[in-house]
Write a protein that holds these residues in place. Structure first.
Motif, PDB file in Angstrom:
ATOM      1  N   ALA A  65       0.835  -1.206   0.000  1.00 38.46           N
ATOM      2  CA  ALA A  65       0.000   0.000   0.000  1.00 38.46           C
ATOM      3  C   ALA A  65       0.872   1.259   0.000  1.00 38.46           C
ATOM      4  O   ALA A  65       0.590   2.211  -0.733  1.00 38.46           O
ATOM      5  N   ASP A  66       1.926   1.259   0.803  1.00 40.53           N
ATOM      6  CA  ASP A  66       2.824   2.413   0.854  1.00 40.53           C
ATOM      7  C   ASP A  66       3.500   2.649  -0.494  1.00 40.53           C
ATOM      8  O   ASP A  66       3.579   3.787  -0.965  1.00 40.53           O
ATOM      9  N   HIS A  67       3.980   1.572  -1.101  1.00 38.71           N
ATOM     10  CA  HIS A  67       4.685   1.714  -2.377  1.00 38.71           C
ATOM     11  C   HIS A  67       3.794   2.327  -3.456  1.00 38.71           C
ATOM     12  O   HIS A  67       4.225   3.191  -4.212  1.00 38.71           O
ATOM     13  N   PHE A  68       2.543   1.872  -3.517  1.00 37.26           N
ATOM     14  CA  PHE A  68       1.623   2.372  -4.538  1.00 37.26           C
ATOM     15  C   PHE A  68       0.771   3.546  -4.051  1.00 37.26           C
ATOM     16  O   PHE A  68      -0.125   4.005  -4.741  1.00 37.26           O
ATOM     17  N   LYS A  69       1.079   4.003  -2.829  1.00 37.06           N
ATOM     18  CA  LYS A  69       0.377   5.149  -2.231  1.00 37.06           C
ATOM     19  C   LYS A  69      -1.143   4.932  -2.220  1.00 37.06           C
ATOM     20  O   LYS A  69      -1.923   5.763  -2.678  1.00 37.06           O
ATOM     21  N   LEU A  70      -1.529   3.775  -1.667  1.00 39.89           N
ATOM     22  CA  LEU A  70      -2.933   3.398  -1.588  1.00 39.89           C
ATOM     23  C   LEU A  70      -3.386   3.367  -0.140  1.00 39.89           C
ATOM     24  O   LEU A  70      -2.594   3.065   0.757  1.00 39.89           O
ATOM     25  N   LYS A  71      -4.661   3.644   0.078  1.00 39.36           N
ATOM     26  CA  LYS A  71      -5.249   3.451   1.401  1.00 39.36           C
ATOM     27  C   LYS A  71      -5.423   1.951   1.616  1.00 39.36           C
ATOM     28  O   LYS A  71      -5.529   1.183   0.661  1.00 39.36           O
ATOM     29  N   ALA A  72      -5.469   1.544   2.868  1.00 45.10           N
ATOM     30  CA  ALA A  72      -5.533   0.117   3.208  1.00 45.10           C
ATOM     31  C   ALA A  72      -6.715  -0.583   2.524  1.00 45.10           C
ATOM     32  O   ALA A  72      -6.561  -1.680   1.978  1.00 45.10           O
ATOM     33  N   GLY A  73      -7.871   0.042   2.535  1.00 42.86           N
ATOM     34  CA  GLY A  73      -9.054  -0.572   1.923  1.00 42.86           C
ATOM     35  C   GLY A  73      -8.909  -0.755   0.426  1.00 42.86           C
ATOM     36  O   GLY A  73      -9.303  -1.790  -0.128  1.00 42.86           O
ATOM     37  N   THR A  74      -8.341   0.234  -0.230  1.00 43.18           N
ATOM     38  CA  THR A  74      -8.113   0.149  -1.676  1.00 43.18           C
ATOM     39  C   THR A  74      -7.104  -0.947  -1.982  1.00 43.18           C
ATOM     40  O   THR A  74      -7.299  -1.751  -2.903  1.00 43.18           O
ATOM     41  N   ALA A  75      -6.020  -0.999  -1.210  1.00 42.74           N
ATOM     42  CA  ALA A  75      -4.990  -2.024  -1.404  1.00 42.74           C
ATOM     43  C   ALA A  75      -5.592  -3.421  -1.230  1.00 42.74           C
ATOM     44  O   ALA A  75      -5.339  -4.319  -2.039  1.00 42.74           O
ATOM     45  N   THR A  76      -6.409  -3.591  -0.206  1.00 48.36           N
ATOM     46  CA  THR A  76      -7.035  -4.894   0.044  1.00 48.36           C
ATOM     47  C   THR A  76      -7.935  -5.288  -1.118  1.00 48.36           C
ATOM     48  O   THR A  76      -7.914  -6.443  -1.565  1.00 48.36           O
ATOM     49  N   GLY A  77      -8.700  -4.352  -1.638  1.00 49.45           N
ATOM     50  CA  GLY A  77      -9.584  -4.644  -2.771  1.00 49.45           C
ATOM     51  C   GLY A  77      -8.821  -5.088  -4.010  1.00 49.45           C
ATOM     52  O   GLY A  77      -9.213  -6.030  -4.696  1.00 49.45           O
ATOM     53  N   ILE A  78      -7.721  -4.410  -4.300  1.00 55.35           N
ATOM     54  CA  ILE A  78      -6.903  -4.769  -5.467  1.00 55.35           C
ATOM     55  C   ILE A  78      -6.287  -6.152  -5.266  1.00 55.35           C
ATOM     56  O   ILE A  78      -6.308  -6.994  -6.177  1.00 55.35           O
ATOM     57  N   ILE A  79      -5.758  -6.400  -4.083  1.00 51.08           N
ATOM     58  CA  ILE A  79      -5.148  -7.706  -3.813  1.00 51.08           C
ATOM     59  C   ILE A  79      -6.212  -8.799  -3.857  1.00 51.08           C
ATOM     60  O   ILE A  79      -5.966  -9.889  -4.397  1.00 51.08           O
ATOM     61  N   ASP A  80      -7.408  -8.533  -3.348  1.00 53.74           N
ATOM     62  CA  ASP A  80      -8.493  -9.514  -3.434  1.00 53.74           C
ATOM     63  C   ASP A  80      -8.746  -9.918  -4.891  1.00 53.74           C
ATOM     64  O   ASP A  80      -8.947 -11.095  -5.197  1.00 53.74           O
TER      65      ASP A  80
END
Length: 161
Positions: A65-80
């Motif tokens: 999330a830090d690397h791509f400058k994403l919020k935790a929820g957004t990062a989780t959705g993409i990884i899902d």
């Protein structure tokens, strides 16, 4: 900005765009390979994520999330989405089972390996235009540019903390 700096900037931007086009965008064999997999986003955000995780081998959700400058929820959705496509899997950290790490699956590794091999082959073919002395100078300049970018990245990270 003086004329030399302006010329270097122009050449640098041109080079960056050509590298992106040659190594990533204009790769029909990569696109054909990816088209026959469950990986349907060959040159968008998923592609960059596969390259990032493949390069790092294991990464935590926070690092991702830090690397791509994403919020935790957004990062989780993409990884899902990537887990559902069988590109990435989540695994417990062997040293701390409370932490979850992201790794590439067999399909994710196959895509990563294919991309890296295509890029290496393409770079080798371009480097053939350089004589041995040019190769030495190119390595020295690339090392200096890379080191300057690392320092800049560290400074930015320290300012954000």
């Amino acid at each position: 900005m003086n004329r030399d700096e302006d010329e270097i900037l122009t050449k640098f931007f041109t080079l960056m765009n050509k590298v992106k086009d040659v190594l990533v965008v204009n790769r029909p064999e990569l696109f054909e390979y990816v088209k026959n997999t469950n990986f349907r986003d060959p040159f968008g955000r998923y592609f960059q994520i596969v390259l990032y995780i493949g390069t790092n081998k294991r990464t935590t959700m926070t690092e991702f999330a830090d690397h791509f400058k994403l919020k935790a929820g957004t990062a989780t959705g993409i990884i899902d989405q990537l887990v559902e496509k069988d590109i990435i899997s989540r695994e417990a950290n062997p040293k701390d089972r409370r932490k979850v790490e992201l790794i590439l699956t067999e399909l994710g590794n196959a895509v990563y390996d294919k991309v890296i091999q295509i890029q290496k082959d393409e770079i080798r073919s371009v480097l053939e235009a350089l004589n041995p002395q040019d190769m030495i100078h190119a390595k020295e300049i690339l090392d200096k540019i890379n080191n300057a970018l690392i320092i800049k990245e560290r400074k930015a990270k320290n300012q954000n903390e």
